[in-house]
Write a protein that holds these residues in place. Sequence first.
Motif, PDB file in Angstrom:
ATOM      1  N   PHE A 104       0.758  -1.241   0.157  1.00 22.84           N
ATOM      2  CA  PHE A 104      -0.063   0.107  -0.124  1.00 22.84           C
ATOM      3  C   PHE A 104       1.011   1.189  -0.080  1.00 22.84           C
ATOM      4  N   ASN A 105       2.114   1.095  -0.789  1.00 24.76           N
ATOM      5  CA  ASN A 105       2.957   2.524  -1.161  1.00 24.76           C
ATOM      6  C   ASN A 105       3.941   2.877   0.290  1.00 24.76           C
ATOM      7  N   ARG A 106       3.662   1.793   1.159  1.00 21.17           N
ATOM      8  CA  ARG A 106       4.501   2.525   2.520  1.00 21.17           C
ATOM      9  C   ARG A 106       5.096   1.090   3.018  1.00 21.17           C
ATOM     10  N   PRO A 107       6.586   1.289   3.631  1.00 21.70           N
ATOM     11  CA  PRO A 107       7.056   0.139   4.461  1.00 21.70           C
ATOM     12  C   PRO A 107       5.908  -0.315   5.422  1.00 21.70           C
ATOM     13  N   ILE A 108       5.835  -1.835   5.625  1.00 19.33           N
ATOM     14  CA  ILE A 108       5.031  -2.272   6.518  1.00 19.33           C
ATOM     15  C   ILE A 108       5.529  -2.065   7.924  1.00 19.33           C
ATOM     16  N   GLY A 109       6.590  -1.446   8.142  1.00 24.02           N
ATOM     17  CA  GLY A 109       7.094  -1.267   9.477  1.00 24.02           C
ATOM     18  C   GLY A 109       6.341   0.002   9.862  1.00 24.02           C
ATOM     19  N   GLN A 110       6.010   0.812   8.946  1.00 20.38           N
ATOM     20  CA  GLN A 110       5.283   2.193   9.457  1.00 20.38           C
ATOM     21  C   GLN A 110       4.063   1.878  10.077  1.00 20.38           C
TER      22      GLN A 110
END
Length: 388
Positions: A275-281
């Motif tokens: 979803f266009n962002r690192p999952i760690g966010q």
Amino acid sequence: MEFSGTEEHQLIRDSVRKLCAGFPDEYWSEKDEAHEFPWDFYNVMADAGFVGIAIPEDYGGSGSGITEASIVLEEVAASGAAMNGCSSLHLSIFGMHPVVKHGSEAMKQRYLPRVVSGDLHVAFGVTEPDAGTDTASLKTAARRDGDHYLVKGRKVWTTKALDSERVLLLVRTTPQEQAVRRTDGLTLLLAELQRPEVTISPIPKTGRNAVASCEVVYDDLPVAVTDRVGEEGKGFRYLLDGLNAERILVASEALGIGRAALRRAVDYANERVVFNRPIGQNQGVSFPLGEARIRLDAAELMVRKASWLLDNGEPCGAEANMAKWLAADAAFQAADQAMQTHGGFGYAKEYQVERYWREARLMRIAPISQEMILNYVTEHVLELPRSY
């Protein structure tokens, strides 16, 4: 109260990390899948002097304490070697403690320098199919025949039996019904293992397959009386002398596995974009990883306290057991969260975390279960009635 590590401790960490860098995760995966003992890794560690780190200098060792040994094993595990790496070493590091403390001078001169050099591999034969944690109920017996004992019985979960020349073997020399106390009449022998009177069968298991765990059957195995550790009938007491060290070192290994798993999970959480962002966010990913770090750091404090107490000759039974409980719990939580962070890929061997997960799960069972540690704490620390 001092929390900074010494220069010596940092040198140990740096040296072990440098050596382990030559044995990446792929090496350990291959050894695990092939059920192949990591001889080249073992030899490198022995040549560097780490196998003999806790053996006295008089016998060629470094004469260091359990704190230094725990740092070695933590770093080995944290490199990604996990239990396959640690189990190839740790019996040589702490398994010979009863010999160091209670063996005759001739026995120490004969065997300890060979352990230090890496030439002599020793297994540990205590657990039995029907005794388990109830060590006093073991049935493997040794009867005196002149200047030898003849050993008959069966042990299980004997690590490194296929690759070891000798085994530190706990046997009953006085029938239990004739003993004053249940733990009397047990004797510790340093027996030969690769003999026709011994049958060794690997036990198929979930993980840590580079180092075999075996069922071993003894059919009148002769053991020289000179290979008895200490006095006859006092073997259980000698065994207890090494249990606190074992708890601390196993806890350190668990810490290392947890750190390896967390490192992999954090790297993946930073790199994997959905979803266009690192999952760690996402806090659903990041918060459990933060909790894993907190748990590991808290467990490390108890490990360090326990090893300091042991090295300074202070009572440490409660702390050693607590360290093992906390580290095993923290390591498995970290490994399990690493699997969850990777999602479906966590189940793929390519990403290594499934191997950490399998080996971290072992730590909550062996060498003693979490439940038996709680038995110890509730009885000996809280002074509640004995439950078993």
